[in-house]
Design a protein around this motif. Structure first.
Motif: not given
Length: 65
Positions: A8-30
C-alpha cells in the motif's frame, strides 16, 4: 477499518530509504528506542485497537520460526 495486508506504499523503496536514513548515526540502543517511538506514533495514527491488535498478531506470527 480493516488492516491493509497488501502492498500500500506509493513509494516503497523511498519509504524504506527514509527509514534507514532515520537510523543513520544512531547506536543500536538509540535505534531500538527510535523504532519503539515510531511504532507508538503510527499506532496513534491508526487509533483503532482492533486493527492494532491484528497488526501485532501478524507481526508476531510472521517473525516466529
Amino acid at each position: 477499518m480493516p488492516l491493509i495486508t497488501t502492498p500500500n506504499l506509493s513509494d516503497p523503496d523511498g519509504s524504506y530509504a527514509a527509514l534507514i536514513a532515520a537510523h543513520d548515526g544512531l547506536t543500536e540502543t538509540e535505534s531500538h528506542a527510535f523504532n519503539a517511538r515510531l511504532i507508538l506514533v503510527l499506532m496513534n495514527q491508526i487509533g483503532d485497537a482492533q486493527v492494532i491488535a491484528q497488526a501485532l498478531r501478524i507481526a508476531r506470527e510472521t517473525g516466529v520460526k
